[in-house]
Enzyme design. Sequence first.
Site, PDB file in Angstrom:
ATOM      1  N   HIS A 118       8.597   2.881   9.415  1.00  0.00           N
ATOM      2  CA  HIS A 118       8.367   1.890  10.468  1.00  0.00           C
ATOM      3  C   HIS A 118       7.124   2.297  11.274  1.00  0.00           C
ATOM      4  O   HIS A 118       6.981   3.464  11.631  1.00  0.00           O
ATOM      5  CB  HIS A 118       9.589   1.802  11.387  1.00  0.00           C
ATOM      6  CG  HIS A 118       9.426   0.779  12.456  1.00  0.00           C
ATOM      7  ND1 HIS A 118       9.503  -0.574  12.200  1.00  0.00           N
ATOM      8  CD2 HIS A 118       9.160   0.897  13.784  1.00  0.00           C
ATOM      9  CE1 HIS A 118       9.288  -1.245  13.332  1.00  0.00           C
ATOM     10  NE2 HIS A 118       9.086  -0.371  14.298  1.00  0.00           N
ATOM     11  N   ASP A 146      15.794  -1.060  12.474  1.00  0.00           N
ATOM     12  CA  ASP A 146      14.910   0.091  12.648  1.00  0.00           C
ATOM     13  C   ASP A 146      15.626   1.255  13.336  1.00  0.00           C
ATOM     14  O   ASP A 146      15.047   1.998  14.133  1.00  0.00           O
ATOM     15  CB  ASP A 146      13.616  -0.308  13.399  1.00  0.00           C
ATOM     16  CG  ASP A 146      12.804  -1.316  12.590  1.00  0.00           C
ATOM     17  OD1 ASP A 146      12.719  -1.156  11.362  1.00  0.00           O
ATOM     18  OD2 ASP A 146      12.285  -2.276  13.179  1.00  0.00           O
ATOM     19  N   SER A 176       0.836  -1.210   0.000  1.00  0.00           N
ATOM     20  CA  SER A 176       0.000   0.000   0.000  1.00  0.00           C
ATOM     21  C   SER A 176       0.872   1.263   0.000  1.00  0.00           C
ATOM     22  O   SER A 176       0.500   2.278  -0.600  1.00  0.00           O
ATOM     23  CB  SER A 176      -0.977   0.003   1.179  1.00  0.00           C
ATOM     24  OG  SER A 176      -0.295   0.100   2.402  1.00  0.00           O
ATOM     25  N   ASN A 177       2.012   1.207   0.652  1.00  0.00           N
ATOM     26  CA  ASN A 177       2.925   2.366   0.590  1.00  0.00           C
ATOM     27  C   ASN A 177       3.498   2.526  -0.814  1.00  0.00           C
ATOM     28  O   ASN A 177       3.637   3.647  -1.307  1.00  0.00           O
ATOM     29  CB  ASN A 177       4.049   2.230   1.625  1.00  0.00           C
ATOM     30  CG  ASN A 177       3.589   2.622   3.013  1.00  0.00           C
ATOM     31  OD1 ASN A 177       3.437   3.798   3.320  1.00  0.00           O
ATOM     32  ND2 ASN A 177       3.320   1.617   3.843  1.00  0.00           N
ATOM     33  N   ARG A 205      22.369 -14.357   4.623  1.00  0.00           N
ATOM     34  CA  ARG A 205      21.821 -13.004   4.484  1.00  0.00           C
ATOM     35  C   ARG A 205      22.685 -12.184   3.522  1.00  0.00           C
ATOM     36  O   ARG A 205      22.197 -11.444   2.684  1.00  0.00           O
ATOM     37  CB  ARG A 205      21.811 -12.345   5.868  1.00  0.00           C
ATOM     38  CG  ARG A 205      21.131 -11.006   5.922  1.00  0.00           C
ATOM     39  CD  ARG A 205      21.140 -10.422   7.318  1.00  0.00           C
ATOM     40  NE  ARG A 205      20.523 -11.262   8.323  1.00  0.00           N
ATOM     41  CZ  ARG A 205      19.215 -11.482   8.437  1.00  0.00           C
ATOM     42  NH1 ARG A 205      18.387 -10.941   7.595  1.00  0.00           N
ATOM     43  NH2 ARG A 205      18.743 -12.251   9.392  1.00  0.00           N
ATOM     44  N   ASN A 233      13.528   4.116   5.297  1.00  0.00           N
ATOM     45  CA  ASN A 233      12.564   3.108   5.727  1.00  0.00           C
ATOM     46  C   ASN A 233      11.391   3.799   6.415  1.00  0.00           C
ATOM     47  O   ASN A 233      11.538   4.889   6.954  1.00  0.00           O
ATOM     48  CB  ASN A 233      13.246   2.170   6.737  1.00  0.00           C
ATOM     49  CG  ASN A 233      12.340   1.062   7.231  1.00  0.00           C
ATOM     50  OD1 ASN A 233      11.579   0.477   6.439  1.00  0.00           O
ATOM     51  ND2 ASN A 233      12.403   0.759   8.508  1.00  0.00           N
TER      52      ASN A 233
END
Length: 202
Positions: free
Chosen positions: A109, A145, A13-14, A65, A107
Amino acid sequence: MKKIVVLISGGGSNLEAIAKACQIGNIPASIELVISNQSNVKGLERAKKFHLMSKVIEHQNFNTREEFDQALLEQILPIEPDLVVLAGFMRILSNDFTEALNGKLINIHPSLLPDYPGLNTHKQAVENGDLMHGITVHYVNNQLDGGPIITQGALKIDPAQSEAKLISRIQKIEHAVYPKVIADIAKGYIGLQDDEVKFEAE
Ligand code: GAR
């Protein structure tokens, strides 16, 4: 025209709010590529709806990763993007990745950081009896974050409301704030210098 890459993992949605803002000229930039680490997510349909190029790079296909992040960089760096936007991208990033995109990686959050990094932010805010909840847009560094905060949006928690309603109110703030921040970065009003967010007059 500035170049943006958007990374998603789910609903998108963003991504849609950002794509709309690019389409109507509110963000002077084009989304060159959307990368999802999950196949069959709604965000990929939304990318298609806006005729955006998209790629799926599934993290499960990599042993580490670092290898996954390297595969992401191999797609992102040749584009020479001005900005890489994490829009619900639910992966912890390696140092190599954040360093390669230092100052170009942002980002969003769903909490008033530094409160509630990680998952289940809405539930934690309600269970702790917080009066306020919100969202944070920040430059990304190598902490989960973490990174210099650009802006936050807050709302008052109504304890009588369901978690779903709270999430939907939070997302409305996200869809207003994230495109505005991206527009300001694209116009050069916001930037990162020596690990600090700099704001220029509009
Ligand atoms: C958004 O609420 C975003 O803040 C959150 O995921 C959601 C994605 O929604 N991101 C994080 O939790 C990152 N730590 P969307 O896919 O509909 O844009």
